[in-house]
Design a protein around this motif. Sequence first.
Motif, PDB file in Angstrom:
ATOM      1  N   ARG A   4       5.970   2.538   8.789  1.00  0.00           N
ATOM      2  CA  ARG A   4       6.479   2.514   9.622  1.00  0.00           C
ATOM      3  C   ARG A   4       7.935   3.996   9.721  1.00  0.00           C
ATOM      4  O   ARG A   4       7.674   4.542   8.537  1.00  0.00           O
ATOM      5  N   ALA A   5       8.195   4.075  10.877  1.00  0.00           N
ATOM      6  CA  ALA A   5       8.991   5.423  10.691  1.00  0.00           C
ATOM      7  C   ALA A   5      10.684   5.573  10.075  1.00  0.00           C
ATOM      8  O   ALA A   5      11.228   4.039   9.899  1.00  0.00           O
ATOM      9  N   THR A   6      10.692   6.240   8.990  1.00  0.00           N
ATOM     10  CA  THR A   6      11.647   6.457   8.563  1.00  0.00           C
ATOM     11  C   THR A   6      13.462   5.586   9.033  1.00  0.00           C
ATOM     12  O   THR A   6      13.992   5.322   8.810  1.00  0.00           O
ATOM     13  N   LYS A   7      13.093   6.350  10.797  1.00  0.00           N
ATOM     14  CA  LYS A   7      14.611   5.657  11.675  1.00  0.00           C
ATOM     15  C   LYS A   7      15.001   4.512  11.600  1.00  0.00           C
ATOM     16  O   LYS A   7      15.339   4.114  11.174  1.00  0.00           O
ATOM     17  N   GLU A   8      13.240   3.896  11.767  1.00  0.00           N
ATOM     18  CA  GLU A   8      13.249   2.180  11.415  1.00  0.00           C
ATOM     19  C   GLU A   8      13.822   2.293  10.247  1.00  0.00           C
ATOM     20  O   GLU A   8      14.690   0.682  10.784  1.00  0.00           O
ATOM     21  N   LEU A   9      13.292   2.128   9.309  1.00  0.00           N
ATOM     22  CA  LEU A   9      14.072   1.338   7.941  1.00  0.00           C
ATOM     23  C   LEU A   9      15.215   1.954   7.706  1.00  0.00           C
ATOM     24  O   LEU A   9      15.725   1.114   7.258  1.00  0.00           O
ATOM     25  N   PHE A  10      15.895   2.853   8.329  1.00  0.00           N
ATOM     26  CA  PHE A  10      17.219   3.292   7.461  1.00  0.00           C
ATOM     27  C   PHE A  10      17.488   2.530   8.522  1.00  0.00           C
ATOM     28  O   PHE A  10      18.699   1.914   8.291  1.00  0.00           O
ATOM     29  N   ALA A  27       9.678  -3.873   1.134  1.00  0.00           N
ATOM     30  CA  ALA A  27       8.427  -3.202   0.285  1.00  0.00           C
ATOM     31  C   ALA A  27       7.073  -2.656  -0.035  1.00  0.00           C
ATOM     32  O   ALA A  27       6.836  -1.753  -0.403  1.00  0.00           O
ATOM     33  N   THR A  28       6.948  -2.727   1.558  1.00  0.00           N
ATOM     34  CA  THR A  28       4.975  -1.700   1.551  1.00  0.00           C
ATOM     35  C   THR A  28       5.817  -0.488   1.919  1.00  0.00           C
ATOM     36  O   THR A  28       4.912  -0.114   1.615  1.00  0.00           O
ATOM     37  N   SER A  29       6.353  -0.767   2.376  1.00  0.00           N
ATOM     38  CA  SER A  29       7.090   0.992   2.530  1.00  0.00           C
ATOM     39  C   SER A  29       7.424   2.160   1.821  1.00  0.00           C
ATOM     40  O   SER A  29       7.902   3.151   2.338  1.00  0.00           O
ATOM     41  N   PHE A  30       8.058   1.583   0.689  1.00  0.00           N
ATOM     42  CA  PHE A  30       8.029   2.043   0.240  1.00  0.00           C
ATOM     43  C   PHE A  30       7.868   3.657  -1.005  1.00  0.00           C
ATOM     44  O   PHE A  30       6.419   3.401  -1.263  1.00  0.00           O
ATOM     45  N   ILE A  31       8.259   5.168  -0.786  1.00  0.00           N
ATOM     46  CA  ILE A  31       7.078   5.492  -1.676  1.00  0.00           C
ATOM     47  C   ILE A  31       7.385   5.989  -3.047  1.00  0.00           C
ATOM     48  O   ILE A  31       8.185   6.062  -3.096  1.00  0.00           O
ATOM     49  N   ARG A  32       5.849   5.399  -3.194  1.00  0.00           N
ATOM     50  CA  ARG A  32       6.187   5.334  -5.366  1.00  0.00           C
ATOM     51  C   ARG A  32       5.375   6.285  -6.419  1.00  0.00           C
ATOM     52  O   ARG A  32       4.385   6.271  -6.866  1.00  0.00           O
ATOM     53  N   THR A  33       4.509   7.359  -6.001  1.00  0.00           N
ATOM     54  CA  THR A  33       3.962   7.819  -6.073  1.00  0.00           C
ATOM     55  C   THR A  33       4.443   8.984  -6.867  1.00  0.00           C
ATOM     56  O   THR A  33       6.106   9.282  -6.687  1.00  0.00           O
ATOM     57  N   ASN A  34       3.761   8.547  -8.139  1.00  0.00           N
ATOM     58  CA  ASN A  34       4.654   9.925  -9.401  1.00  0.00           C
ATOM     59  C   ASN A  34       4.040  11.136  -9.744  1.00  0.00           C
ATOM     60  O   ASN A  34       2.930  11.209  -8.736  1.00  0.00           O
ATOM     61  N   PRO A  35       4.525  12.188  -9.804  1.00  0.00           N
ATOM     62  CA  PRO A  35       4.100  13.251 -10.055  1.00  0.00           C
ATOM     63  C   PRO A  35       3.035  13.757 -10.087  1.00  0.00           C
ATOM     64  O   PRO A  35       1.935  14.223  -9.630  1.00  0.00           O
TER      65      PRO A  35
END
Length: 144
Positions: A4-10, A27-35
């Motif tokens: 989903r586009a950031t603008k849509e989420l915002f 919940a599925t749109s959040f970025i959870r990547t650790n370094p």
Amino acid sequence: MVERATKELFNEIKHASEADQFMTNMATSFIRTNPAEYLAELIQIKHVTKSQVIRRANLTPSIGYQYFDGKRRPNRARIIALGFGFQLTLTELNTMLKRTGYAVLYAKDEWDALVIFALSQRFDLNRTDELLYQYGLGTITDED
């Protein structure tokens, strides 16, 4: 799943009446990547070795490998140094910063502006540090 586009989420966040409303939907749109996960991904994409990246990022091997192994979390300056180690473009480095939970380079911040300039000119980390030092802004490798 389509991202989903950031603008849509915002907009969804702004128009929600309660946190649960958007937290569940997004919940599925959040970025959870650790370094460490993202560094491993970049190793595959860029076809480089950890030792090459660590050397070009001016990191001591023991600390550099701890970042790759997930035993230590690099701060923003170290992520930027690693970006130089991977020889990333400005766009790639900003993606790396976002994916690892840090603010992207901001043109109105003088330290960030010089880093943006250096990346645009394809400077290596040493030359970028010299530029920052010349303007009295410290260096990437000295930031903690």
